[in-house]
Design an enzyme around this catalytic site. Structure first.
Site, PDB file in Angstrom:
ATOM      1  N   GLY A   1     -24.604  30.080  17.388  1.00 18.25           N
ATOM      2  CA  GLY A   1     -24.921  29.371  16.157  1.00 18.25           C
ATOM      3  C   GLY A   1     -25.804  28.180  16.459  1.00 18.25           C
ATOM      4  N   CYS A   2     -25.604  27.095  15.762  1.00 20.50           N
ATOM      5  CA  CYS A   2     -26.405  25.882  15.941  1.00 20.50           C
ATOM      6  C   CYS A   2     -26.457  25.457  17.403  1.00 20.50           C
ATOM      7  CB  CYS A   2     -25.812  24.758  15.094  1.00 20.50           C
ATOM      8  SG  CYS A   2     -26.527  23.146  15.425  1.00 20.50           S
ATOM      9  N   PHE A   3     -27.663  25.374  17.962  1.00 21.66           N
ATOM     10  CA  PHE A   3     -27.744  25.050  19.384  1.00 21.66           C
ATOM     11  C   PHE A   3     -27.386  23.603  19.693  1.00 21.66           C
ATOM     12  CE2 PHE A   3     -32.688  25.459  18.832  1.00 21.66           C
ATOM     13  CZ  PHE A   3     -32.726  24.363  17.979  1.00 21.66           C
TER      14      PHE A   3
ATOM     15  N   CYS B   1     -24.712  22.228  18.692  1.00 24.62           N
ATOM     16  CA  CYS B   1     -23.270  22.303  18.954  1.00 24.62           C
ATOM     17  C   CYS B   1     -22.979  22.960  20.297  1.00 24.62           C
ATOM     18  CB  CYS B   1     -22.565  23.066  17.833  1.00 24.62           C
ATOM     19  SG  CYS B   1     -22.708  22.269  16.208  1.00 24.62           S
TER      20      CYS B   1
ATOM     21  N   TYR C   1     -22.740  16.788  10.220  1.00 20.04           N
ATOM     22  CA  TYR C   1     -23.124  18.209  10.128  1.00 20.04           C
ATOM     23  C   TYR C   1     -22.007  19.099  10.657  1.00 20.04           C
ATOM     24  CZ  TYR C   1     -24.768  22.629  11.917  1.00 20.04           C
ATOM     25  OH  TYR C   1     -24.858  23.958  12.237  1.00 20.04           O
TER      26      TYR C   1
END
Length: 202
Positions: free
Chosen positions: A34-36, A38, A181
């Site tokens: 997912g979101c890099f 994170c 976020y």
């Protein structure tokens, strides 16, 4: 003079040997979760991890931009390349850790981010990595505390393109925005519901 030359020669040999051994202990692991931002944050917490770079891989567009990848037309995943010292932390340990930082049951993406760039995957760079990843996946499939199937793919590595500089260490550069976020996206709450714990908090 001969003694000095011999001493210098031994020093050069020892330095080269030590340097070579040090470099040999460094490996890389490429994963999508997912979101890099994170993924980078989660893995930089692990002792033995030396560096994590956010980037793009798995697709067909050369040197893609964030805007291109976000269009969902490049085939690329948001991913992270993790450099680690395998004398401190093993590929197996990092592979097992990876599962508890993601939702491996979501075929559409991760948490609030949906679409092909946000799907999960592990990218093996050689046969040894493939075997380690397969063993880790098999272990998780047997021991997972939930009924849903695991959909995370194990894929051969392709060219890894580092993301734009403003994405690197985003969680450090913009801690308030990053925490907002992550919380609003529900990443940790979903991981805890799945696994009973959030690996990156330990």
């Amino acid at each position: 003079m001969k003694i000095l030359n011999t001493t210098l020669g031994l020093l050069v040999f020892a330095t080269a040997t030590f340097s070579g051994a040090s470099q040999a202990a460094h490996q890389t692991m490429i994963v999508a979760g997912g979101c890099f931002w994170c993924v980078e944050s989660d893995f930089e917490k692990v002792q033995g991890v030396l560096d994590v770079v956010s980037g793009y891989t798995g697709g067909h567009t050369e040197n893609p931009s964030y805007r291109q990848v976000s269009s969902k037309e490049t085939g690329h995943f948001e991913a992270a390349k993790i450099t680690f010292d395998d004398e401190i932390v093993s590929l197996k340990t990092l592979s097992d850790y990876y599962w508890k930082t993601i939702d491996p049951t979501d075929p559409k993406g991760q948490f609030c981010d949906k679409g092909s760039p946000y799907k999960t995957a592990m990218f093996y760079q050689n046969d040894n990595q493939k075997a380690v990843f397969q063993a880790s996946l098999a272990k998780v499939e047997k021991t997972k505390p939930f009924k849903a199937d695991i959909v995370t793919q194990l894929l051969p590595a392709k060219t890894f393109y580092p993301a734009e500089q403003y994405h690197q260490d985003y969680y450090k550069k913009n801690p308030i925005r990053y925490r907002y976020y992550r919380a609003s996206c529900g990443r940790d709450s979903r991981i805890e519901r799945l696994w009973g714990e959030v690996a990156s908090k330990h």
